[in-house]
Enzyme design. Sequence first.
Site, PDB file in Angstrom:
ATOM      1  N   ASP A  31       0.851  -1.187   0.000  1.00 45.96           N
ATOM      2  CA  ASP A  31       0.000   0.000   0.000  1.00 45.96           C
ATOM      3  C   ASP A  31       0.891   1.242   0.000  1.00 45.96           C
ATOM      4  O   ASP A  31       1.893   1.298   0.721  1.00 45.96           O
ATOM      5  CB  ASP A  31      -0.939   0.001   1.218  1.00 45.96           C
ATOM      6  CG  ASP A  31      -2.098   0.954   1.028  1.00 45.96           C
ATOM      7  OD1 ASP A  31      -3.235   0.482   0.875  1.00 45.96           O
ATOM      8  OD2 ASP A  31      -1.857   2.190   1.006  1.00 45.96           O
ATOM      9  N   GLN A  95     -13.881   2.811   1.573  1.00 43.61           N
ATOM     10  CA  GLN A  95     -13.427   2.297   0.273  1.00 43.61           C
ATOM     11  C   GLN A  95     -13.251   3.464  -0.696  1.00 43.61           C
ATOM     12  O   GLN A  95     -14.137   4.312  -0.835  1.00 43.61           O
ATOM     13  CB  GLN A  95     -14.438   1.290  -0.301  1.00 43.61           C
ATOM     14  CG  GLN A  95     -13.923   0.607  -1.571  1.00 43.61           C
ATOM     15  CD  GLN A  95     -14.849  -0.494  -2.086  1.00 43.61           C
ATOM     16  OE1 GLN A  95     -15.936  -0.724  -1.549  1.00 43.61           O
ATOM     17  NE2 GLN A  95     -14.409  -1.177  -3.131  1.00 43.61           N
ATOM     18  N   VAL A  97     -11.196   2.750  -3.781  1.00 45.05           N
ATOM     19  CA  VAL A  97     -10.951   2.134  -5.087  1.00 45.05           C
ATOM     20  C   VAL A  97     -11.972   1.012  -5.258  1.00 45.05           C
ATOM     21  O   VAL A  97     -11.988   0.050  -4.479  1.00 45.05           O
ATOM     22  CB  VAL A  97      -9.516   1.578  -5.197  1.00 45.05           C
ATOM     23  CG1 VAL A  97      -9.295   0.966  -6.576  1.00 45.05           C
ATOM     24  CG2 VAL A  97      -8.484   2.672  -4.914  1.00 45.05           C
ATOM     25  N   HIS A 101     -10.270  -5.400  -3.426  1.00 43.56           N
ATOM     26  CA  HIS A 101      -8.912  -5.658  -2.939  1.00 43.56           C
ATOM     27  C   HIS A 101      -8.970  -5.907  -1.446  1.00 43.56           C
ATOM     28  O   HIS A 101      -9.820  -5.344  -0.743  1.00 43.56           O
ATOM     29  CB  HIS A 101      -7.980  -4.469  -3.232  1.00 43.56           C
ATOM     30  CG  HIS A 101      -8.512  -3.190  -2.702  1.00 43.56           C
ATOM     31  ND1 HIS A 101      -9.493  -2.473  -3.356  1.00 43.56           N
ATOM     32  CD2 HIS A 101      -8.232  -2.494  -1.572  1.00 43.56           C
ATOM     33  CE1 HIS A 101      -9.782  -1.399  -2.647  1.00 43.56           C
ATOM     34  NE2 HIS A 101      -9.040  -1.386  -1.547  1.00 43.56           N
TER      35      HIS A 101
HETATM   36  P1  5GP Z   1      -9.528   1.401  -0.077  1.00 43.38           P
HETATM   37  O1  5GP Z   1      -9.504   2.780   0.535  1.00 43.38           O
HETATM   38  O2  5GP Z   1     -10.320   1.413  -1.372  1.00 43.38           O
HETATM   39  O3  5GP Z   1      -9.958   0.297   0.850  1.00 43.38           O
HETATM   40  O4  5GP Z   1      -8.031   1.037  -0.429  1.00 43.38           O
HETATM   41  C1  5GP Z   1      -7.329   1.605  -1.486  1.00 43.38           C
HETATM   42  C2  5GP Z   1      -5.890   1.612  -1.081  1.00 43.38           C
HETATM   43  O5  5GP Z   1      -5.107   1.795  -2.232  1.00 43.38           O
HETATM   44  C3  5GP Z   1      -5.528   2.732  -0.095  1.00 43.38           C
HETATM   45  O6  5GP Z   1      -5.079   2.166   1.130  1.00 43.38           O
HETATM   46  C4  5GP Z   1      -4.449   3.513  -0.823  1.00 43.38           C
HETATM   47  O7  5GP Z   1      -3.410   3.946   0.043  1.00 43.38           O
HETATM   48  C5  5GP Z   1      -3.959   2.539  -1.870  1.00 43.38           C
HETATM   49  N1  5GP Z   1      -3.477   3.181  -3.084  1.00 43.38           N
HETATM   50  C6  5GP Z   1      -4.076   4.192  -3.764  1.00 43.38           C
HETATM   51  N2  5GP Z   1      -3.353   4.530  -4.845  1.00 43.38           N
HETATM   52  C7  5GP Z   1      -2.268   3.708  -4.849  1.00 43.38           C
HETATM   53  C8  5GP Z   1      -1.139   3.583  -5.726  1.00 43.38           C
HETATM   54  O8  5GP Z   1      -0.991   4.287  -6.727  1.00 43.38           O
HETATM   55  N3  5GP Z   1      -0.222   2.632  -5.409  1.00 43.38           N
HETATM   56  C9  5GP Z   1      -0.367   1.823  -4.311  1.00 43.38           C
HETATM   57  N4  5GP Z   1       0.599   0.915  -4.103  1.00 43.38           N
HETATM   58  N5  5GP Z   1      -1.410   1.911  -3.466  1.00 43.38           N
HETATM   59  C10 5GP Z   1      -2.348   2.848  -3.734  1.00 43.38           C
END
Ligand code: 5GP
Length: 116
Positions: A31, A95, A97, A101
């Site tokens: 992350d 969330q 993205v 995941h």
């Molecule tokens: P969510 O918030 O949808 O559960 O998780 C998305 C995760 O993707 C977040 O923890 C965020 O830090 C991670 N993330 C967003 N953009 C990128 C990126 O460009 N590269 C990586 N490695 N992680 C990312």
Amino acid sequence: MTEPSIFTRILDGEIPAEILAETDRLFAIRDIAPQAPVHLLVVPKTADYRDVTEVAAADPSLLAEIVAFANELAGQHTDDGDFRLIFNTGANAGQTVFHVHAHVLGGGLTEKSVGA
Ligand code: 5GP
């Protein structure tokens, strides 16, 4: 047509990220904003599913693969192999993205890391 997700763009090499490991259906990255000493993301290569409820309903074997892969990664990246597995589901749950995941959190967890 919807924009490719950030994870599809990483998989396609458009956005740089080290692919730590992969299977035919999954890949793992760190992350970018870690919430624990070890904070990995396990991502299906398909962008067909927005969240864990869709995977569970449509392809339970893929969900089982995510769990097994998370376990394998935790074994490689933490001292003790213990981990939290978090699927943020819905914008109000954090969330950001909408390409399913799993967050794999480990390595000396604190209560602060609950809300990955
Ligand atoms: P969510 O918030 O949808 O559960 O998780 C998305 C995760 O993707 C977040 O923890 C965020 O830090 C991670 N993330 C967003 N953009 C990128 C990126 O460009 N590269 C990586 N490695 N992680 C990312």
